[in-house]
Design an enzyme around this catalytic site. Structure first.
Site, PDB file in Angstrom:
ATOM      1  N   HIS A   1       0.842  -1.198   0.000  1.00 63.33           N
ATOM      2  CA  HIS A   1       0.000   0.000   0.000  1.00 63.33           C
ATOM      3  C   HIS A   1       0.883   1.256   0.000  1.00 63.33           C
ATOM      4  O   HIS A   1       1.836   1.353   0.779  1.00 63.33           O
ATOM      5  CB  HIS A   1      -0.882   0.042   1.249  1.00 63.33           C
ATOM      6  CG  HIS A   1      -2.099  -0.810   1.177  1.00 63.33           C
ATOM      7  ND1 HIS A   1      -2.058  -2.183   1.351  1.00 63.33           N
ATOM      8  CD2 HIS A   1      -3.408  -0.501   0.967  1.00 63.33           C
ATOM      9  CE1 HIS A   1      -3.285  -2.669   1.247  1.00 63.33           C
ATOM     10  NE2 HIS A   1      -4.120  -1.673   1.010  1.00 63.33           N
TER      11      HIS A   1
ATOM     12  N   ASN B   1      11.573  -4.453   5.796  1.00 63.66           N
ATOM     13  CA  ASN B   1      11.090  -4.197   7.152  1.00 63.66           C
ATOM     14  C   ASN B   1      10.441  -2.822   7.178  1.00 63.66           C
ATOM     15  O   ASN B   1      11.112  -1.803   7.117  1.00 63.66           O
ATOM     16  CB  ASN B   1      12.261  -4.262   8.143  1.00 63.66           C
ATOM     17  CG  ASN B   1      11.781  -4.195   9.582  1.00 63.66           C
ATOM     18  OD1 ASN B   1      10.763  -3.569   9.887  1.00 63.66           O
ATOM     19  ND2 ASN B   1      12.517  -4.847  10.461  1.00 63.66           N
TER      20      ASN B   1
END
Length: 609
Positions: free
Chosen positions: A445, A479
């Site tokens: 996203h 990450n």
């Protein structure tokens, strides 16, 4: 159109199974359990949307209730169904059929509607041939067929798949504006005694839908039988289950006969010429199972040239059977939402924070490469509480812009990922599931799913974030803990009176970005500019840069380090070509000489506000 042989075959199947149907009904009346049917029920249950609380009850026959969105989803499904004008070489209309768009470029109908490439070459597809809410006819939009680009037919299964030209004959909306009905090649989409619906053009008339008296009465290896009303001209119609998944291609009817085998008319008398075909009574109709059609296409794909295989790949992309179990693509990955859902959406608001915070300005080169809206209304795509502008050549967003109101946020559970194409953009300007299949790339996203989920339209905002226009390829080992914590930290430190933040996000496009699968350039860096109001009503604009370059060097095995940096807004402008206007003057990195060109962000306390 002559469908005599298919009708006769359907009748033979229907009457051959009559004793089994009677025995099944008798067992059901006695409460005898069919354990094989229970196993099929487990498969069927997995195909129900997790939010459809009444879906299983309808399948079990204990409830006839439907959510009102059943009508909205059906209306959307009907947009891809059209009338087929079967024309001869002189352009004269000889017959009518029905067909439906099943991928960005392909139409499915019956073999007996379009038996040859030559018959398809002269024929047309009418979309929007229907009445509006006032029973006034909508102007139909006509599309030519393109059998030179793709044509495949199977007489035994009575289907034809043919390419449709993307532009309308009469200059109306393009084919992409109507979406398509994805075909699921998995078996088990419908069970005996479930209801089906058929959207059709009976007799070449404006579009109709059959919703009543429509139970599934028999299942065969390649066909299904159901009691839905249809008529001549309905050949080639989609047959839907209650979730509006296409389960079959309608193609034939089973005539009602008396004890002597004579065909009966709708009034119960013996049917004889010159009584019209419309007077024939039918006891059931037959459709070709989608799973059988897809299996035939899978086999045929091996012998097709590369360009035609690519068109079939688009078709297969919408089927869960083509998706690895570990992938992020779901059966509705290639779904497309109705244009009506965007009519009242205003998108990102420039005055949301009080002081004006305008959208970034594109450079002249970027503006020339901005993906245009199909309705001619510029290039900004508005969603609930956020907007996006796409780069046509890269098929990813130049930027997204979202307003966040921390006082009104709502929590919506993420049950599953259903990604949408945006019907306001041409399909070729959007990435799709093929970029993310069989690799370690996530659909990341750009606007976080939770960011626009506030206020009354929170549920719609959540759904809006699942557009391909709002995602970018990110390695699954990237990450994002620090990256995602940035906005939470800044929101919590915003002016307590406002608790509002506006965020701009996007990828960095570089000429030397890695080319993947010969079609995509993968951005190695992503940027974010966060704007808040500080005490005293002053703006603060902070910019951040994150890299996944090491991770992209080997999509299968690399686990390289990532970095998140706080950088000056001017640095984002330099590497993206975007102009953030006066925001650069409200950047703490710009006014602190000791700040340096970049700061590594390991935790939220490293951020300079």
């Amino acid at each position: 159109m002559d469908n005599t042989q298919h009708d006769q075959d359907a009748e033979a199947r229907y009457h051959r199974r009559a004793p089994e149907r009677a025995a099944r009904l008798d067992d059901a009346a006695k409460g005898i359990i069919d354990f094989s049917e229970m196993a099929r029920l487990d498969t069927r249950r997995d195909m129900i949307h997790p939010n459809d609380g009444l879906g299983l009850e309808r399948i079990l026959g204990t409830s006839d209730l439907l959510e009102v969105n059943f009508l909205d989803i059906g209306r959307r499904a009907g947009r891809a169904v059209g009338r087929v004008q079967v024309r001869d070489g002189a352009g004269r209309v000889r017959e009518f059929g029905t067909g439906f768009v099943v991928s960005p470029a392909l139409l499915l109908t019956n073999n007996h509607v379009l038996p040859t490439a030559d018959s398809a070459r002269h024929s047309l597809l009418d979309l929007d041939f229907e009445d509006d809410e006032q029973f006034n006819p909508r102007p139909p939009v006509m599309f030519g067929l393109d059998p030179e680009r793709f044509f495949h037919t199977n007489e035994a299964l009575d289907f034809t798949l043919v390419a449709v030209r993307p532009a309308a004959v009469d200059g109306g909306a393009p084919l992409a504006a109507y979406g398509f009905l994805p075909l699921n090649e998995t078996k088990g989409k419908i069970l005996l005694d479930e209801y089906v619906a058929v959207i059709q053009h009976p007799g070449g008339a404006p579009k109709k839908i059959a919703l009543r008296n429509n139970k599934l009465v028999d299942l065969f290896d390649d066909f299904i039988h159901y009691t839905t009303d249809t008529d001549r001209g309905a050949s080639g119609s989609p047959v839907f289950n209650d979730q509006w998944q296409v389960v079959a291609l309608h193609h034939a009817g089973v005539k009602r006969r008396d004890a002597e085998g004579r065909v009966l008319s709708v009034d119960g008398a013996v049917w004889t010429p010159p009584m019209g075909e419309e007077r024939v009574a039918y006891v059931a109709n037959e459709g070709v199972r989608v799973s059988s059609i897809m299996a035939d296409l899978r086999a045929a794909a091996e012998t097709l040239p590369a360009a035609q295989r690519a068109l079939l790949d688009e078709l297969f992309a919408g089927s869960p059977a083509s998706t690895p179990a570990s992938g992020t693509v779901t059966p509705l990955t290639t779904a497309e939402r109705a244009l009506e859902l965007f009519q009242r959406v205003t998108g990102y608001e420039i005055g949301f924070l009080g002081p004006t915070v305008a959208l970034p300005t594109l450079s002249a080169a970027q503006l020339a490469d901005a993906a245009p809206r199909l309705d001619g209304r510029g290039h900004v795509l508005e969603y609930v509480h956020f907007s996006a502008v796409l780069c046509a050549s890269r098929r990813l967003a130049y930027y997204t812009a979202v307003n966040i109101d921390g006082r009104k946020t709502k929590t919506i559970k993420r049950d599953r990922d259903v990604w949408y194409f945006d019907p306001r953009l041409a399909r070729e300007h959007q990435t799709g599931p093929d970029l993310y299949e069989r690799n370690d790339l996530d659909m990341g996203h750009l606007v976080r799913r939770n960011d626009p989920v506030w206020g009354r339209p929170a549920a719609t905002a959540n759904e809006d974030t699942f557009h391909f226009t709002n995602c970018a390829p990110q390695h699954k080992h990237l990450n994002r803990r620090t990256w995602l914590a940035l906005e939470d930290y800044i929101l919590n430190n915003a002016d307590n009176h406002n608790l509002k933040v506006s965020v701009f996000t996007g990828p960095v496009f570089r000429a030397d970005d890695m080319t993947y699968r010969g079609a995509y350039q993968l951005p190695a860096e992503f940027w974010k500019v966060v704007v808040m109001v500080k005490p005293g009503r002053e703006l603060s604009a902070t910019a951040y840069l994150q890299t996944q370059k090491n991770l992209l060097e080997d999509l299968e095995f690399a686990y390289g380090a990532y970095r998140t940096y706080q950088v000056p807004v001017t640095r984002i402008e330099a590497i993206t070509g975007l102009d953030f206007g006066p925001l650069r003057d409200h950047d703490p990195m710009a006014v602190l000489e000791s700040a340096g060109p970049a700061r590594v962000i390991g935790e939220a306390d490293d951020i300079r506000l």
